[in-house]
Write a protein that holds these residues in place. Structure first.
Motif, PDB file in Angstrom:
ATOM      1  N   PRO A  95       0.477  -1.575  -0.322  1.00  0.00           N
ATOM      2  CA  PRO A  95      -0.059   0.243  -0.449  1.00  0.00           C
ATOM      3  C   PRO A  95       1.108   1.059   0.234  1.00  0.00           C
ATOM      4  O   PRO A  95       1.781   1.426   0.980  1.00  0.00           O
ATOM      5  CB  PRO A  95      -1.134  -0.445   1.550  1.00  0.00           C
ATOM      6  CG  PRO A  95      -0.718  -1.457   1.845  1.00  0.00           C
ATOM      7  CD  PRO A  95       0.083  -2.353   1.259  1.00  0.00           C
ATOM      8  N   LEU A  96       0.351   2.203  -1.014  1.00  0.00           N
ATOM      9  CA  LEU A  96       1.398   3.586  -0.540  1.00  0.00           C
ATOM     10  C   LEU A  96       1.392   3.985   0.587  1.00  0.00           C
ATOM     11  O   LEU A  96       2.644   4.496   0.437  1.00  0.00           O
ATOM     12  CB  LEU A  96       0.929   4.442  -1.667  1.00  0.00           C
ATOM     13  CG  LEU A  96       1.737   5.576  -2.285  1.00  0.00           C
ATOM     14  CD1 LEU A  96       2.704   5.335  -2.895  1.00  0.00           C
ATOM     15  CD2 LEU A  96       0.898   6.614  -2.779  1.00  0.00           C
ATOM     16  N   PRO A  97       0.254   4.528   1.220  1.00  0.00           N
ATOM     17  CA  PRO A  97       0.585   4.545   3.017  1.00  0.00           C
ATOM     18  C   PRO A  97       1.240   4.198   3.695  1.00  0.00           C
ATOM     19  O   PRO A  97       2.231   5.251   3.910  1.00  0.00           O
ATOM     20  CB  PRO A  97      -1.272   4.779   3.604  1.00  0.00           C
ATOM     21  CG  PRO A  97      -1.638   4.506   2.334  1.00  0.00           C
ATOM     22  CD  PRO A  97      -0.482   4.031   1.426  1.00  0.00           C
ATOM     23  N   VAL A  98       1.744   2.838   3.337  1.00  0.00           N
ATOM     24  CA  VAL A  98       3.126   1.903   3.772  1.00  0.00           C
ATOM     25  C   VAL A  98       4.132   2.400   4.066  1.00  0.00           C
ATOM     26  O   VAL A  98       5.093   2.786   4.158  1.00  0.00           O
ATOM     27  CB  VAL A  98       2.518   0.215   4.047  1.00  0.00           C
ATOM     28  CG1 VAL A  98       3.766   0.388   4.052  1.00  0.00           C
ATOM     29  CG2 VAL A  98       1.267   0.081   4.420  1.00  0.00           C
ATOM     30  N   LEU A  99       4.361   2.321   2.399  1.00  0.00           N
ATOM     31  CA  LEU A  99       5.712   2.429   2.080  1.00  0.00           C
ATOM     32  C   LEU A  99       6.231   5.016   2.130  1.00  0.00           C
ATOM     33  O   LEU A  99       7.112   4.159   2.289  1.00  0.00           O
ATOM     34  CB  LEU A  99       5.607   2.965  -0.083  1.00  0.00           C
ATOM     35  CG  LEU A  99       5.416   1.203  -0.442  1.00  0.00           C
ATOM     36  CD1 LEU A  99       5.033   1.768  -2.647  1.00  0.00           C
ATOM     37  CD2 LEU A  99       6.644   0.240  -0.118  1.00  0.00           C
TER      38      LEU A  99
ATOM     39  N   LYS B 278       9.390   5.575   3.998  1.00  0.00           N
ATOM     40  CA  LYS B 278      10.117   6.688   3.667  1.00  0.00           C
ATOM     41  C   LYS B 278       9.863   7.546   4.366  1.00  0.00           C
ATOM     42  O   LYS B 278      11.077   8.519   4.833  1.00  0.00           O
ATOM     43  CB  LYS B 278      10.112   7.606   2.801  1.00  0.00           C
ATOM     44  CG  LYS B 278      10.241   8.004   1.431  1.00  0.00           C
ATOM     45  CD  LYS B 278       9.574   8.998   0.813  1.00  0.00           C
ATOM     46  CE  LYS B 278      10.172   9.920   0.061  1.00  0.00           C
ATOM     47  NZ  LYS B 278       9.479  10.902  -1.207  1.00  0.00           N
ATOM     48  N   GLU B 279       9.235   7.916   5.358  1.00  0.00           N
ATOM     49  CA  GLU B 279       9.467   9.509   6.429  1.00  0.00           C
ATOM     50  C   GLU B 279      10.194   8.753   7.632  1.00  0.00           C
ATOM     51  O   GLU B 279      10.853   9.491   8.209  1.00  0.00           O
ATOM     52  CB  GLU B 279       8.035   9.989   6.691  1.00  0.00           C
ATOM     53  CG  GLU B 279       7.748  11.110   7.885  1.00  0.00           C
ATOM     54  CD  GLU B 279       6.603  11.150   8.770  1.00  0.00           C
ATOM     55  OE1 GLU B 279       6.470  11.837   9.333  1.00  0.00           O
ATOM     56  OE2 GLU B 279       5.372  11.239   7.311  1.00  0.00           O
ATOM     57  N   ASP B 280      10.214   7.267   7.784  1.00  0.00           N
ATOM     58  CA  ASP B 280      10.821   6.825   9.114  1.00  0.00           C
ATOM     59  C   ASP B 280      12.107   6.345   8.645  1.00  0.00           C
ATOM     60  O   ASP B 280      12.565   6.066   9.366  1.00  0.00           O
ATOM     61  CB  ASP B 280      10.165   5.541   9.407  1.00  0.00           C
ATOM     62  CG  ASP B 280       8.796   6.547  10.236  1.00  0.00           C
ATOM     63  OD1 ASP B 280       8.606   7.091  10.327  1.00  0.00           O
ATOM     64  OD2 ASP B 280       7.686   5.245  10.322  1.00  0.00           O
TER      65      ASP B 280
ATOM     66  N   LYS C 134      11.015   7.813  14.610  1.00  0.00           N
ATOM     67  CA  LYS C 134      11.047   8.641  15.933  1.00  0.00           C
ATOM     68  C   LYS C 134      11.667   8.622  16.547  1.00  0.00           C
ATOM     69  O   LYS C 134      11.449   8.811  17.937  1.00  0.00           O
ATOM     70  CB  LYS C 134       9.918   7.503  15.972  1.00  0.00           C
ATOM     71  CG  LYS C 134       8.932   6.882  15.595  1.00  0.00           C
ATOM     72  CD  LYS C 134       7.625   5.952  16.570  1.00  0.00           C
ATOM     73  CE  LYS C 134       6.656   5.485  15.996  1.00  0.00           C
ATOM     74  NZ  LYS C 134       5.829   6.531  15.287  1.00  0.00           N
ATOM     75  N   GLY C 135      12.433  10.582  15.813  1.00  0.00           N
ATOM     76  CA  GLY C 135      13.447  10.381  16.522  1.00  0.00           C
ATOM     77  C   GLY C 135      14.597   9.501  17.507  1.00  0.00           C
ATOM     78  O   GLY C 135      15.636   9.978  18.481  1.00  0.00           O
TER      79      GLY C 135
END
Length: 360
Positions: free
Chosen positions: A16-20, A24-26, A31-32
């Motif tokens: 799923p695109l939201p998963v990718l 990508k963001e992480d 999470k810092g």
């Protein structure tokens, strides 16, 4: 935005695109923590939270009761072909229903560790249907009954859960897990390679009823093949497949966000119906599977002329419809339309097939 194609691969398959996008963001700084999940120690508190949440989400999203243990293992479904008999064969015999390539491999592997009884098979019909309950020759004294719930190569699916009495039912759900609601209590053990509906390749999920977890295994069973040892160590006896487990967590969060397995079942039925309706009306392409056994995940089809099949694969790939070539055991074409495949992808495929058929 990303210039992505529609990927109909049987596995590894599209995510799923939201998963990718979340991955990508992480990717560089989870999470810092200052590092990627691919870099952190599996013994760290940060990663311990990831794997714990993944296990909790499996219970929640799939409705797994507390008397079952979720394990995150390696080796794919192929290793489970051996681990199941190693761990569950107490009297040394089990029933196997062979409905395709992978259940056949599981059957042959089990024969190395005991007596594998061929309870039923549709091989003579080229695996175009699932056997009926009255065709199953089950042994009430067997240690378990093994089935493959969805057959990726031949495009068939079990639409009923076989009655096995007090004998535990074991199911390979690699290509259909979480595509629809599952009553886990009807199974003693479920296993699935994650690379079709859950996560990237490298992770195998095992869901086992706790009373089936044995400590008294034969001496020849490797430590890495002991469900008991893996359960005792919460899947971290050794370094687990850290990144795929993290991706599995994201996949489970996505499933929850879209309405769970009930919503996915409705979506998957709608996608499959669109494609099967076209195939049933087509004069060029045919689906060989008996209608009552048609898979919602893997749709096989072909033209009678192999040159036309080859041309279809080439032209569909050029049109951004990738990996439609069928498995070598079947030939023709196969469209794998797992959870992450949007309805628009199947619409695009049907539209292309209609145009192709007109031009042949």
């Amino acid at each position: 935005m990303y210039n992505r194609i529609y990927n109909f691969a049987a596995g590894p398959s599209m995510l799923p695109l939201p998963v990718l996008e979340q991955a990508k963001e992480d990717l560089l700084n989870y999470k810092g923590s200052g590092m990627s999940v691919m870099e952190m120690s599996h013994r760290s508190k940060v990663y311990a939270a990831i794997i714990s949440e993944a296990e909790s989400l499996m219970h929640e999203v799939m409705g797994i009761p507390d008397d079952y243990k979720v394990l995150f293992l390696q080796g794919g479904a192929s290793l489970q072909f051996a681990m199941v008999p190693m761990n569950l064969m107490k009297t040394g015999k089990a029933d196997y229903v062979v409905t395709g390539n992978f259940s056949g491999k599981a059957y042959k592997e089990a024969a190395k560790y005991g007596t594998a009884n061929l309870a039923a098979t549709t091989k003579e019909e080229n695996f175009t249907r699932i056997p009926r309950q009255d065709e199953l020759k089950l042994d009430s004294s067997a240690d378990y009954v093994h089935i493959c719930y969805n057959n990726t190569i031949f495009g068939t699916k079990w639409y009923y859960t076989p009655e096995t009495g007090s004998v535990p039912l074991v199911a390979d759900m690699s290509s259909c897990i979480l595509s629809e609601p599952t009553d886990v209590t009807k199974f003693g053990l479920i296993y699935a390679g994650a690379q079709k509906n859950l996560a990237p390749a490298g992770l195998t999920v095992v869901i086992i009823r706790k009373d089936l977890i044995r400590e008294d295994l034969p001496a020849f069973v490797p430590s890495m093949c002991s469900y008991a040892l893996m359960a005792k160590n919460d899947s971290m006896y050794n370094t687990p497949p850290c990144w795929p487990i993290y991706m599995c967590k994201l996949g489970l969060e996505w499933i929850r966000s879209v309405g769970g397995t009930e919503a996915l079942q409705a979506r998957n039925i709608k996608k499959a119906k669109l494609l099967y309706d076209y195939l049933d009306a087509s004069k060029l392409f045919k689906n060989p599977v008996s209608p009552e056994s048609r898979s919602l995940m893997n749709v096989t089809f072909r033209a009678e002329d192999d040159e036309i099949n080859a041309r279809f694969v080439q032209e569909s790939t050029a049109a951004g419809l990738s990996n439609l070539k069928g498995h070598r055991l079947v030939g023709g074409m196969r469209a794998s339309i797992y959870n992450a495949m949007p309805y628009e992808g199947v619409e695009a495929l049907v539209s292309f097939m209609e145009k192709f058929e007109k031009n042949v």
